[in-house]
Design a protein around this motif. Structure first.
Motif, PDB file in Angstrom:
ATOM      1  N   ALA A 134       1.008  -1.246  -0.018  1.00 39.54           N
ATOM      2  CA  ALA A 134      -0.067   0.075  -0.107  1.00 39.54           C
ATOM      3  C   ALA A 134       0.868   1.188   0.095  1.00 39.54           C
ATOM      4  O   ALA A 134       2.009   1.316   0.521  1.00 39.54           O
ATOM      5  CB  ALA A 134      -0.948  -0.238   1.103  1.00 39.54           C
ATOM      6  N   VAL A 135       0.421   2.327  -0.481  1.00 43.77           N
ATOM      7  CA  VAL A 135       0.990   3.564  -0.435  1.00 43.77           C
ATOM      8  C   VAL A 135       0.500   4.546   0.707  1.00 43.77           C
ATOM      9  O   VAL A 135      -0.597   4.454   0.859  1.00 43.77           O
ATOM     10  CB  VAL A 135       0.908   4.424  -1.806  1.00 43.77           C
ATOM     11  N   HIS A 136       1.393   4.800   1.512  1.00 41.93           N
ATOM     12  CA  HIS A 136       1.441   5.518   2.851  1.00 41.93           C
ATOM     13  C   HIS A 136       1.947   7.118   2.334  1.00 41.93           C
ATOM     14  O   HIS A 136       2.843   7.333   2.131  1.00 41.93           O
ATOM     15  CB  HIS A 136       1.815   4.986   3.819  1.00 41.93           C
ATOM     16  N   VAL A 137       1.110   8.118   2.971  1.00 46.58           N
ATOM     17  CA  VAL A 137       1.477   9.330   2.999  1.00 46.58           C
ATOM     18  C   VAL A 137       1.420   9.863   4.355  1.00 46.58           C
ATOM     19  O   VAL A 137       0.178   9.926   5.023  1.00 46.58           O
ATOM     20  CB  VAL A 137       0.531  10.495   2.058  1.00 46.58           C
ATOM     21  N   ASN A 138       2.762  10.179   5.250  1.00 47.03           N
ATOM     22  CA  ASN A 138       2.773  10.151   6.343  1.00 47.03           C
ATOM     23  C   ASN A 138       1.902   9.129   6.857  1.00 47.03           C
ATOM     24  O   ASN A 138       2.458   7.944   6.853  1.00 47.03           O
ATOM     25  CB  ASN A 138       2.083  11.620   6.952  1.00 47.03           C
ATOM     26  N   ASP A 139       1.135   9.264   7.827  1.00 45.76           N
ATOM     27  CA  ASP A 139       0.358   8.079   8.623  1.00 45.76           C
ATOM     28  C   ASP A 139      -0.918   7.729   7.926  1.00 45.76           C
ATOM     29  O   ASP A 139      -1.674   6.691   8.237  1.00 45.76           O
ATOM     30  CB  ASP A 139      -0.005   8.021  10.075  1.00 45.76           C
ATOM     31  N   ALA A 140      -1.320   8.228   6.714  1.00 44.60           N
ATOM     32  CA  ALA A 140      -2.337   7.997   5.860  1.00 44.60           C
ATOM     33  C   ALA A 140      -2.197   6.895   4.863  1.00 44.60           C
ATOM     34  O   ALA A 140      -1.030   6.800   4.413  1.00 44.60           O
ATOM     35  CB  ALA A 140      -3.271   9.120   5.292  1.00 44.60           C
ATOM     36  N   ARG A 141      -3.361   6.104   4.456  1.00 47.38           N
ATOM     37  CA  ARG A 141      -3.110   5.353   3.505  1.00 47.38           C
ATOM     38  C   ARG A 141      -3.662   5.724   2.406  1.00 47.38           C
ATOM     39  O   ARG A 141      -4.860   6.147   2.462  1.00 47.38           O
ATOM     40  CB  ARG A 141      -3.465   3.963   3.945  1.00 47.38           C
ATOM     41  N   VAL A 142      -3.207   5.502   1.053  1.00 48.31           N
ATOM     42  CA  VAL A 142      -3.876   5.807  -0.005  1.00 48.31           C
ATOM     43  C   VAL A 142      -4.958   4.407  -0.241  1.00 48.31           C
ATOM     44  O   VAL A 142      -4.505   3.603  -0.548  1.00 48.31           O
ATOM     45  CB  VAL A 142      -3.080   6.073  -1.327  1.00 48.31           C
ATOM     46  N   THR A 143      -6.134   4.959  -0.312  1.00 54.04           N
ATOM     47  CA  THR A 143      -7.179   3.936  -0.662  1.00 54.04           C
ATOM     48  C   THR A 143      -7.587   3.944  -2.032  1.00 54.04           C
ATOM     49  O   THR A 143      -8.177   2.990  -2.648  1.00 54.04           O
ATOM     50  CB  THR A 143      -8.385   4.242   0.293  1.00 54.04           C
ATOM     51  N   GLN A 144      -7.541   5.073  -2.748  1.00 55.35           N
ATOM     52  CA  GLN A 144      -7.633   4.902  -4.269  1.00 55.35           C
ATOM     53  C   GLN A 144      -6.548   6.023  -4.874  1.00 55.35           C
ATOM     54  O   GLN A 144      -6.594   7.075  -4.686  1.00 55.35           O
ATOM     55  CB  GLN A 144      -9.068   5.279  -4.515  1.00 55.35           C
ATOM     56  N   ALA A 145      -6.120   5.521  -5.615  1.00 53.12           N
ATOM     57  CA  ALA A 145      -5.150   6.450  -6.302  1.00 53.12           C
ATOM     58  C   ALA A 145      -5.379   6.871  -7.577  1.00 53.12           C
ATOM     59  O   ALA A 145      -6.328   6.157  -8.405  1.00 53.12           O
ATOM     60  CB  ALA A 145      -3.609   5.655  -6.636  1.00 53.12           C
ATOM     61  N   ASP A 146      -4.911   7.995  -8.359  1.00 59.86           N
ATOM     62  CA  ASP A 146      -4.975   8.278  -9.934  1.00 59.86           C
ATOM     63  C   ASP A 146      -6.391   8.679 -10.345  1.00 59.86           C
ATOM     64  O   ASP A 146      -6.814   8.392 -11.160  1.00 59.86           O
ATOM     65  CB  ASP A 146      -4.349   7.387 -10.567  1.00 59.86           C
ATOM     66  N   ILE A 147      -7.334   9.341  -9.439  1.00 62.51           N
ATOM     67  CA  ILE A 147      -8.358   9.943  -9.943  1.00 62.51           C
ATOM     68  C   ILE A 147      -8.025  11.339 -10.860  1.00 62.51           C
ATOM     69  O   ILE A 147      -7.740  12.264 -10.125  1.00 62.51           O
ATOM     70  CB  ILE A 147      -9.311  10.253  -8.513  1.00 62.51           C
ATOM     71  N   MET A 148      -7.952  11.165 -12.001  1.00 60.36           N
ATOM     72  CA  MET A 148      -7.565  12.200 -12.869  1.00 60.36           C
ATOM     73  C   MET A 148      -8.628  13.272 -13.197  1.00 60.36           C
ATOM     74  O   MET A 148      -9.590  12.995 -13.272  1.00 60.36           O
ATOM     75  CB  MET A 148      -7.173  11.403 -14.346  1.00 60.36           C
ATOM     76  N   ALA A 149      -8.027  14.388 -13.276  1.00 56.48           N
ATOM     77  CA  ALA A 149      -8.667  15.739 -13.399  1.00 56.48           C
ATOM     78  C   ALA A 149      -8.318  16.434 -14.496  1.00 56.48           C
ATOM     79  O   ALA A 149      -7.097  16.371 -14.833  1.00 56.48           O
ATOM     80  CB  ALA A 149      -8.976  16.278 -12.039  1.00 56.48           C
ATOM     81  N   SER A 150      -9.041  17.675 -14.834  1.00 55.83           N
ATOM     82  CA  SER A 150      -8.325  18.327 -15.900  1.00 55.83           C
ATOM     83  C   SER A 150      -7.058  19.197 -15.427  1.00 55.83           C
ATOM     84  O   SER A 150      -6.405  19.691 -16.119  1.00 55.83           O
ATOM     85  CB  SER A 150      -9.589  19.434 -16.286  1.00 55.83           C
ATOM     86  N   ASN A 151      -6.997  19.490 -13.908  1.00 54.81           N
ATOM     87  CA  ASN A 151      -6.072  20.165 -13.482  1.00 54.81           C
ATOM     88  C   ASN A 151      -5.136  19.527 -12.336  1.00 54.81           C
ATOM     89  O   ASN A 151      -4.471  20.229 -12.024  1.00 54.81           O
ATOM     90  CB  ASN A 151      -6.471  21.558 -12.702  1.00 54.81           C
ATOM     91  N   GLY A 152      -4.930  18.216 -12.727  1.00 53.62           N
ATOM     92  CA  GLY A 152      -4.196  17.524 -11.837  1.00 53.62           C
ATOM     93  C   GLY A 152      -4.695  16.058 -11.329  1.00 53.62           C
ATOM     94  O   GLY A 152      -5.272  15.631 -12.395  1.00 53.62           O
ATOM     95  N   VAL A 153      -4.560  15.528 -10.289  1.00 50.36           N
ATOM     96  CA  VAL A 153      -4.878  14.090  -9.860  1.00 50.36           C
ATOM     97  C   VAL A 153      -5.060  14.043  -8.311  1.00 50.36           C
ATOM     98  O   VAL A 153      -4.591  14.959  -7.428  1.00 50.36           O
ATOM     99  CB  VAL A 153      -3.630  13.124 -10.108  1.00 50.36           C
ATOM    100  N   ILE A 154      -6.147  13.334  -8.003  1.00 50.12           N
ATOM    101  CA  ILE A 154      -6.407  13.182  -6.628  1.00 50.12           C
ATOM    102  C   ILE A 154      -5.971  11.870  -6.270  1.00 50.12           C
ATOM    103  O   ILE A 154      -6.414  10.875  -7.002  1.00 50.12           O
ATOM    104  CB  ILE A 154      -8.203  13.436  -6.482  1.00 50.12           C
ATOM    105  N   HIS A 155      -5.712  11.599  -4.918  1.00 54.15           N
ATOM    106  CA  HIS A 155      -5.473  10.518  -4.436  1.00 54.15           C
ATOM    107  C   HIS A 155      -6.329  10.341  -3.242  1.00 54.15           C
ATOM    108  O   HIS A 155      -6.115  11.158  -2.074  1.00 54.15           O
ATOM    109  CB  HIS A 155      -3.898   9.925  -4.125  1.00 54.15           C
ATOM    110  N   ARG A 156      -7.256   9.427  -2.835  1.00 50.05           N
ATOM    111  CA  ARG A 156      -7.942   9.224  -1.734  1.00 50.05           C
ATOM    112  C   ARG A 156      -7.374   8.820  -0.644  1.00 50.05           C
ATOM    113  O   ARG A 156      -6.606   7.650  -0.849  1.00 50.05           O
ATOM    114  CB  ARG A 156      -9.352   8.506  -1.981  1.00 50.05           C
TER     115      ARG A 156
END
Length: 164
Positions: A134-156
């Motif tokens: 799994a990918v961790h950002v600090n103590d958070a876990r990425v539960t869905q990666a690469d939600i693509m948007a017109s101006n970038g990307v979202i990682h839940r």
């Protein structure tokens, strides 16, 4: 002869405009657009609105947003969200929210197998570990990666990131 050519050109332009008007838009929504249409991010959207950041997240970017879900906000101590949403805590709310945003687009394929850090819009540093299952950002876990948007990307993510 010129009149016939002009009429054909005008008819062709009108047909093209009609087809273009009926064609579905291929442009993706902005980060703000995606977040605002997904109920699992309603707390994040309310916070971004209170901090005056919705317009920025709809702007040109590009941005990478580590987006905490409503459940992530629910994990915070009781009263934290309500306190952050108070007008007198606007600076603190802005700091928390901008700590979730990295300039540029960082997708999961750029991170796989790495431990790295990224400087946030807030100025702090996020520690990203993508070496395990799994990918961790600090103590958070990425539960869905690469939600693509017109101006970038979202990682839940499953936890709210708090600046140090």
């Amino acid at each position: 002869m010129n009149r016939r050519f002009a009429l054909k050109a005008l008819a062709g332009t009108g047909l093209a405009a009609t087809i273009a008007a009926c064609a579905p838009m291929s442009e993706q929504p902005s980060i703000a657009g995606i977040l605002s249409t997904n109920d699992q991010f309603s707390t994040l959207v309310a916070a971004a609105d209170a901090a005056g950041l919705v317009e920025t997240l709809a702007g040109p970017g590009p941005f990478t947003v580590f987006a905490p879900t409503n459940n992530a906000f629910d994990k915070l101590p009781a009263g934290t969200v309500e306190s952050l949403l108070q007008p007198e805590n606007s600076d603190q709310l802005t700091a928390v929210l901008t700590y979730h945003v990295v300039p540029g687009v960082v997708t999961s394929d750029q991170l796989i197998g790495q431990r790295t850090s990224a400087t946030t819009v807030q100025g702090g540093s996020l520690h990203i570990d993508a070496t395990g299952s799994a990918v961790h950002v600090n103590d958070a876990r990425v539960t869905q990666a690469d939600i693509m948007a017109s101006n970038g990307v979202i990682h839940r993510i499953d936890s709210v990131l708090l600046p140090e």
